[in-house]
Scaffold this motif. Structure first.
Motif, mmCIF file in Angstrom:
data_model
loop_
_atom_site.group_PDB
_atom_site.id
_atom_site.type_symbol
_atom_site.label_atom_id
_atom_site.label_comp_id
_atom_site.label_asym_id
_atom_site.label_seq_id
_atom_site.Cartn_x
_atom_site.Cartn_y
_atom_site.Cartn_z
ATOM 1 N N ASN A 1 -26.741 -0.711 13.311
ATOM 2 C CA ASN A 1 -27.196 -0.543 14.689
ATOM 3 C C ASN A 1 -28.216 -1.632 14.988
ATOM 4 O OD1 ASN A 1 -28.497 0.313 17.013
ATOM 5 N ND2 ASN A 1 -29.664 1.881 15.938
ATOM 6 N N PHE A 2 -27.854 -2.520 15.872
ATOM 7 C CA PHE A 2 -28.735 -3.658 16.141
ATOM 8 C C PHE A 2 -29.889 -3.309 17.086
ATOM 9 C CE2 PHE A 2 -25.001 -5.837 14.559
ATOM 10 C CZ PHE A 2 -25.574 -6.785 13.731
ATOM 11 N N ASN A 3 -30.070 -2.024 17.402
ATOM 12 C CA ASN A 3 -31.172 -1.646 18.289
ATOM 13 C C ASN A 3 -32.461 -1.405 17.525
ATOM 14 O OD1 ASN A 3 -29.567 -1.611 20.577
ATOM 15 N ND2 ASN A 3 -28.906 0.491 20.201
ATOM 16 N N PHE B 1 -33.602 -9.377 9.444
ATOM 17 C CA PHE B 1 -33.251 -10.737 9.863
ATOM 18 C C PHE B 1 -34.488 -11.626 9.918
ATOM 19 C CE2 PHE B 1 -29.380 -8.649 10.949
ATOM 20 C CZ PHE B 1 -28.410 -9.620 10.941
ATOM 21 N N ALA B 2 -35.575 -11.067 10.437
ATOM 22 C CA ALA B 2 -36.782 -11.882 10.601
ATOM 23 C C ALA B 2 -37.335 -12.307 9.248
ATOM 24 C CB ALA B 2 -37.841 -11.103 11.380
ATOM 25 N N SER C 1 -42.450 -15.135 16.018
ATOM 26 C CA SER C 1 -41.459 -14.077 16.225
ATOM 27 C C SER C 1 -41.459 -13.094 15.062
ATOM 28 C CB SER C 1 -40.071 -14.684 16.389
ATOM 29 O OG SER C 1 -39.546 -15.048 15.121
ATOM 30 N N VAL C 2 -41.710 -13.595 13.849
ATOM 31 C CA VAL C 2 -41.598 -12.689 12.700
ATOM 32 C C VAL C 2 -42.636 -11.587 12.792
ATOM 33 C CG1 VAL C 2 -41.932 -12.523 10.217
ATOM 34 C CG2 VAL C 2 -40.524 -14.315 11.140
ATOM 35 N N ILE D 1 -41.852 -9.230 15.538
ATOM 36 C CA ILE D 1 -40.817 -8.255 15.193
ATOM 37 C C ILE D 1 -41.393 -7.181 14.276
ATOM 38 C CG2 ILE D 1 -38.663 -8.004 13.907
ATOM 39 C CD1 ILE D 1 -37.759 -10.640 15.192
ATOM 40 N N LEU E 1 -34.022 -3.264 11.484
ATOM 41 C CA LEU E 1 -32.966 -4.237 11.203
ATOM 42 C C LEU E 1 -33.422 -5.641 11.635
ATOM 43 C CD1 LEU E 1 -30.077 -4.557 10.125
ATOM 44 C CD2 LEU E 1 -29.340 -4.591 12.485
ATOM 45 N N TRP E 2 -34.135 -5.693 12.753
ATOM 46 C CA TRP E 2 -34.680 -6.999 13.166
ATOM 47 C C TRP E 2 -35.574 -7.543 12.064
ATOM 48 C CZ3 TRP E 2 -36.897 -5.016 18.483
ATOM 49 C CH2 TRP E 2 -35.835 -4.488 19.244
ATOM 50 N N PRO F 1 -24.580 -6.393 8.081
ATOM 51 C CA PRO F 1 -23.316 -6.155 8.803
ATOM 52 C C PRO F 1 -22.127 -6.775 8.072
ATOM 53 C CG PRO F 1 -24.587 -7.868 9.902
ATOM 54 C CD PRO F 1 -25.408 -7.409 8.743
ATOM 55 N N THR G 1 -34.952 -14.708 7.322
ATOM 56 C CA THR G 1 -34.979 -16.049 7.928
ATOM 57 C C THR G 1 -36.302 -16.725 7.617
ATOM 58 O OG1 THR G 1 -33.596 -15.277 9.732
ATOM 59 C CG2 THR G 1 -34.772 -17.326 10.100
#
Lengths: 173, 504
Positions: free
Chosen positions: B156-158, B166-167, B237-238, B241, B162-163, B145, B170
């Motif tokens: 689109n963060f849905n 980030f996952a 979480s990774v 996701i 894209l998650w 972004p 990170t």
């Protein structure tokens, strides 16, 4: 500061812990301890204040969460409230479930990295920093305790330190 | 010192009569020595595989994704299979360094450094696939972004893809700083031992000038603990996701709420198998048998048994729900002519054999402590977990809702070459690591040497005369619930410590 210090080398961690307690009981000041590994209970014996890094991490995490919410609210709800696959983009909370993964990741990202950077800054360590341990053996199996001489008698102090089990005692100006 | 007390029932974690200095010497030896012939041989093979894979990647990017075996029905196959497989492998490293730290498992100390290295190198491999499976990888930066000249067109963060961005980023970056912070004292140890000026300079830079002050150690431990506390939910979480890539879709066989925990369990399962594969070889090659003992291998096998059990329960659950849901699409994916009986039955049964049946042998203590068998089972699990991802992705896609678009998948040599290339790249990195990094967290091992080293355990046994310890051993409850643990370490009770000192 032209303070004279005594560097006492020990070769056992239990001895160091014991010695630090004895030295402090005699009202001498232990200015530093260099050890090859963490000695549990040493910070307490030396009277070090607890570290606040965990608190900073929590605050950084809150920052990350705020960044994530602000960013996604602006981009998805304020700037371009489009219909993507029928997902409701009328308000942040309508579409919040799909924002949670990134809210979580950014919280962790900020909390972890900024805390580590804070640690590096507070402990003054960075790639080209010169090491400051007085003896190379203190990263292997020796332990170095520095005691300030201040206005105490040198001989008495050296003798006392030797009695606590130090294998070598050096006077540094 | 009472903090060194350990229940006599515990087997030593460090064998071979080691002192602090011995640990230093043993850990520094591979770094200070020269690589032997077999290292160069294996390294060359890995390098060739890597270069071959690189060629395949360049060919794919310059020619087009059509050079892979994908078709209009099956748009994801080896690429995402390998991606999920590599991410999964990486998870054991964080599990060992973070989760086991939270649970105060001392046996993690000899294995965590290599497990984390494995994590980082595996995630690097995984990170390649989301880029190279793009049709237009040169536009990959569009997933970020960043304010831009298209009227600031955002992402689109849905989307779970894209998650994923980030996952994974990170996860990689946090694992990296966690690993590196832990390495500082060990690099400092090598720096202070180095005799060649070049080596001293390099390790001086790598160790960030670590001096081992009491305050540094206090902060170091707090940072490690907080990072472990952050890495634990991160690792869960990774892969959650990653599993959302499938679970949030509408594809029968993918749309399933069991995926997040089931993928995570599978990740730990396959990751530990990879740790076993690497460590069993490493302990032999660089003489670390006294640190990575048979006990460590057994403990890891127990984790494999546990997570393998969870994964097996998930397979059964998936099958049960496939039948119980009464949905015909689910039903045919799993039952009528689906996974177990359809054209991919061989892949399905390979999965059941490798992940369900073979690991069951680890319930037997003799086999669990057998290094050769463990090595074999670990390899089998790695294969099985690759099939798990392949089965989930390809079988479910191959027979979707409209029979007119049913299709089969077969990989081209470029699909295979890319995968082989990532294996090569992984081993290139791991082999370089094993020669230049301290492969055991020596600063951590030294903290358990007195409680869990066989030398000190024996010494204590020979000199047990202390009433307190005797009493605790005889009547554990009388010392309170924490009597057998390290509970005494924080106490400022000088008397009891004096008394116990006589034993050491």
């Amino acid at each position: 500061m032209s303070a004279k210090v005594i560097q006492a080398i020990y070769n056992d961690d239990d001895l160091v812990l014991q010695a630090v307690k004895q030295i402090r009981e005699e009202n001498y000041y232990v200015s530093e301890v260099f050890s090859p590994f963490p000695i549990h209970g040493l910070d307490k014996a030396m009277g070090l204040a607890p570290t606040r890094l965990a608190i900073t991490s929590f605050l950084y995490g809150l920052t990350g969460l705020t960044v994530a919410i602000t960013m996604m609210n602006f981009m998805m709800i304020q700037d371009w409230p489009q219909n993507i696959g029928g997902k409701p983009s009328f308000s942040f909370f309508d579409n919040m479930p799909t924002f949670i993964p990134i809210m979580f990741e950014l919280t962790v990202f900020f909390a972890a990295h900024l805390m580590v950077i804070t640690f590096y800054m507070r402990s003054k360590i960075w790639p080209f920093k010169k090491a400051e341990n007085p003896d190379p053996r203190t990263t292997d199996d020796h332990f170095c305790v520095e005691i300030e001489v201040a206005n105490h008698s040198e001989e008495a102090l050296v003798k006392f330190i030797k009695d606590t089990g130090a294998s070598e005692v050096k006077l540094i100006d | 010192m009472s903090s060194h007390y350990e229940a006599p029932i515990r087997e030593p974690l460090v064998t071979g009569n080691k002192s602090y200095h011995d640990v230093t010497v043993d850990v520094a030896a591979p770094v200070e020595g020269k690589a032997n012939k077999s290292w160069w041989l294996v390294f060359s093979i890995a390098l060739v595989a890597f270069l071959w894979g690189l060629g395949c990647i360049i060919y794919t990017v310059s020619t087009g994704i059509g050079s892979w075996g994908l078709n209009k029905t099956i748009g994801w196959a080896w690429d995402i299979t390998n991606f999920v497989w590599w991410v999964g492998i990486g998870h054991a490293g964080t599990l060992i360094s973070a989760v086991l730290l939270l649970f105060r498992q001392k046996w993690r100390m000899a294995v965590n450094r290599s497990a984390e290295a494995m994590t980082i190198f595996a995630v690097v491999q995984a990170g390649l696939f989301p880029i190279i499976h793009m049709g237009r990888p040169w536009l990959a930066y569009w997933v970020l972004p960043i304010p831009n000249q298209f009227g600031s067109l955002w992402v689109n963060f849905n989307s779970p893809l894209l998650w994923d961005v980030f996952a994974i980023s990170t996860y990689l970056s946090v694992s990296l700083v966690f690993w590196w912070t832990g390495l500082l004292p060990d690099f400092a140890m090598i720096r202070d031992r180095a005799t060649k000026p070049f080596q001293k300079k390099i390790y001086g830079i790598l160790s960030f000038g670590w001096s081992g002050r009491a305050k540094d150690w206090q902060r170091f431990e707090e940072v490690s603990l907080v990072l472990a506390g952050l890495a634990t939910p991160l690792v869960l979480s990774v892969h959650t996701i990653v599993s959302f890539d499938f679970a949030t879709s509408l594809v029968p066989g993918w749309h399933s709420t069991i995926f997040p925990p089931y993928f995570v369990a599978g990740a730990i399962f396959s990751g530990f198998a990879m740790v076993q594969t690497l460590l069993i070889t490493m302990r032999k090659v660089i003489n670390l048998e006294n640190y990575i003992t048979i006990l460590h291998i057994e403990y890891m096998n127990k984790v494999i048994v546990l997570t393998g059990g969870i994964v097996s329960v998930a397979y059964i659950t998936e099958y049960f729900i496939g039948w119980y849901s009464g949905i015909s699409y689910e039903n045919y994916t799993y039952l009528s002519f689906g996974a177990a009986t359809g054209p991919y039955a061989w892949a399905f049964w390979a999965l059941i054999t490798c992940n369900f049946i073979v690991p069951l042998t680890l319930w037997i203590k003799k086999l669990r402590r057998n290094i050769v068998w463990t090595f074999f089972v670990a390899l089998v699990i790695n294969i099985g977990m690759w099939f798990e991802r392949f089965d989930i992705i390809v079988i479910c896609l191959s027979k979707g809702r409209t029979p007119s678009s049913w299709a089969m998948f077969s990989p081209t040599f470029i699909d295979i070459g890319t995968f082989v290339g990532t294996i090569g790249f992984f081993f290139v990195l791991f082999l370089l690591y094993a020669r230049t990094f301290p492969v055991i967290a020596q600063a951590e091992v030294k903290t358990i040497l007195k409680s869990s080293g066989d030398k000190y355990k024996k010494l204590r046994e020979e000199h047990v005369s202390d009433d307190h310890i005797g009493e605790v051993e005889e009547f554990p409850a009388s010392g309170g619930p924490a009597a057998n643990t390290e509970a005494h370490e924080g106490e400022d009770d000088l008397n009891s410590e004096d008394k116990n000192n006589k034993n050491n």
